[in-house]
Design an enzyme around this catalytic site. Sequence first.
Site, mmCIF file in Angstrom:
data_model
loop_
_atom_site.group_PDB
_atom_site.id
_atom_site.type_symbol
_atom_site.label_atom_id
_atom_site.label_comp_id
_atom_site.label_asym_id
_atom_site.label_seq_id
_atom_site.Cartn_x
_atom_site.Cartn_y
_atom_site.Cartn_z
ATOM 1 N N GLY A 42 76.385 25.703 44.799
ATOM 2 C CA GLY A 42 76.994 26.557 45.825
ATOM 3 C C GLY A 42 78.430 26.259 46.193
ATOM 4 O O GLY A 42 79.155 27.154 46.630
ATOM 5 N N ASP A 102 72.523 24.139 56.810
ATOM 6 C CA ASP A 102 71.480 24.959 57.426
ATOM 7 C C ASP A 102 70.656 24.041 58.339
ATOM 8 O O ASP A 102 71.019 23.820 59.485
ATOM 9 C CB ASP A 102 70.675 25.579 56.269
ATOM 10 C CG ASP A 102 69.660 26.597 56.703
ATOM 11 O OD1 ASP A 102 69.942 27.364 57.622
ATOM 12 O OD2 ASP A 102 68.569 26.648 56.104
ATOM 13 N N GLY A 104 70.481 20.849 57.925
ATOM 14 C CA GLY A 104 71.212 19.587 57.967
ATOM 15 C C GLY A 104 70.601 18.506 57.097
ATOM 16 O O GLY A 104 71.210 17.452 56.882
ATOM 17 N N LEU A 107 72.795 17.422 53.776
ATOM 18 C CA LEU A 107 74.007 16.647 54.029
ATOM 19 C C LEU A 107 73.689 15.283 54.645
ATOM 20 O O LEU A 107 74.329 14.271 54.306
ATOM 21 C CB LEU A 107 74.956 17.452 54.925
ATOM 22 C CG LEU A 107 76.425 17.097 54.781
ATOM 23 C CD1 LEU A 107 76.893 17.192 53.343
ATOM 24 C CD2 LEU A 107 77.278 17.996 55.665
HETATM 25 P P1 5GP Z 1 69.967 22.306 54.523
HETATM 26 O O1 5GP Z 1 69.502 21.057 53.851
HETATM 27 O O2 5GP Z 1 71.138 22.111 55.448
HETATM 28 O O3 5GP Z 1 68.822 23.016 55.219
HETATM 29 O O4 5GP Z 1 70.327 23.330 53.385
HETATM 30 C C1 5GP Z 1 71.481 23.302 52.670
HETATM 31 C C2 5GP Z 1 71.327 24.187 51.435
HETATM 32 O O5 5GP Z 1 70.479 25.321 51.661
HETATM 33 C C3 5GP Z 1 72.654 24.766 51.062
HETATM 34 O O6 5GP Z 1 73.406 23.900 50.273
HETATM 35 C C4 5GP Z 1 72.227 26.038 50.328
HETATM 36 O O7 5GP Z 1 71.931 25.734 48.980
HETATM 37 C C5 5GP Z 1 70.961 26.463 51.001
HETATM 38 N N1 5GP Z 1 71.186 27.528 52.007
HETATM 39 C C6 5GP Z 1 70.974 27.466 53.339
HETATM 40 N N2 5GP Z 1 71.285 28.626 53.948
HETATM 41 C C7 5GP Z 1 71.727 29.446 52.975
HETATM 42 C C8 5GP Z 1 72.211 30.821 52.972
HETATM 43 O O8 5GP Z 1 72.321 31.520 53.994
HETATM 44 N N3 5GP Z 1 72.573 31.327 51.762
HETATM 45 C C9 5GP Z 1 72.472 30.618 50.605
HETATM 46 N N4 5GP Z 1 72.847 31.227 49.487
HETATM 47 N N5 5GP Z 1 72.031 29.332 50.569
HETATM 48 C C10 5GP Z 1 71.664 28.755 51.739
#
Ligand code: 5GP
Length: 177
Positions: A42, A102, A104, A107
């Site tokens: 991404g 999203d 977290g 990261l």
């Molecule tokens: P986290 O671990 O913070 O929940 O998720 C991070 C990852 O979820 C991001 O790097 C991405 O790959 C995916 N992600 C979360 N929200 C979105 C969104 O609205 N669109 C897309 N394309 N990917 C998302």
Amino acid sequence: MDLPPVLLSQDEISARVDELAAEIDRVYAEAGSLVLIGVLKGSFIFLSDLARRLTVPHRIEFIAVSSYGAKESEVADPVRLIMDVRHAIDDENVLLVEDIVDTGHTLAYLKRLFAAHDPRSVRTCTLLHKPDRTEEDVDLDFLGFTIPDVWVVGYGLDYAERYRTLPYIAELPPEMR
Ligand code: 5GP
């Protein structure tokens, strides 16, 4: 193909990436080393635009983590590193470059992982943040935009590998999934 509606235009993104690069230049002006670590897939467009605007010396690495399934509802995968950096990052200033934060979890996991390598510093740069979805707090040192809890695509972000190379960030309505 119908195109999803614009949430952030090319011009808005470009102006913000200029500002982020200027902030990063200031913070690392005297740092002596900087390695940008892009989280695939991404972040690849964001990272390439950001890196080309930096004036401080830097090198580029990529990593890949296991990510969500094709559908937004399939989010149960634990975070897992599936491709590591090629060169050691000990004694470097590390900047993790993410497309979107999203919950977290990704990261936070990556910060812990890289901090364990004993680098000089570990900071984060993320283009987008959905604060309504936070489950794990992580310091966002450089942040492009805060967005609502919607599924976004374009500028590197996909939905089941579609829309990744749209030049803007779009909100993907449920009927287009
Ligand atoms: P986290 O671990 O913070 O929940 O998720 C991070 C990852 O979820 C991001 O790097 C991405 O790959 C995916 N992600 C979360 N929200 C979105 C969104 O609205 N669109 C897309 N394309 N990917 C998302």
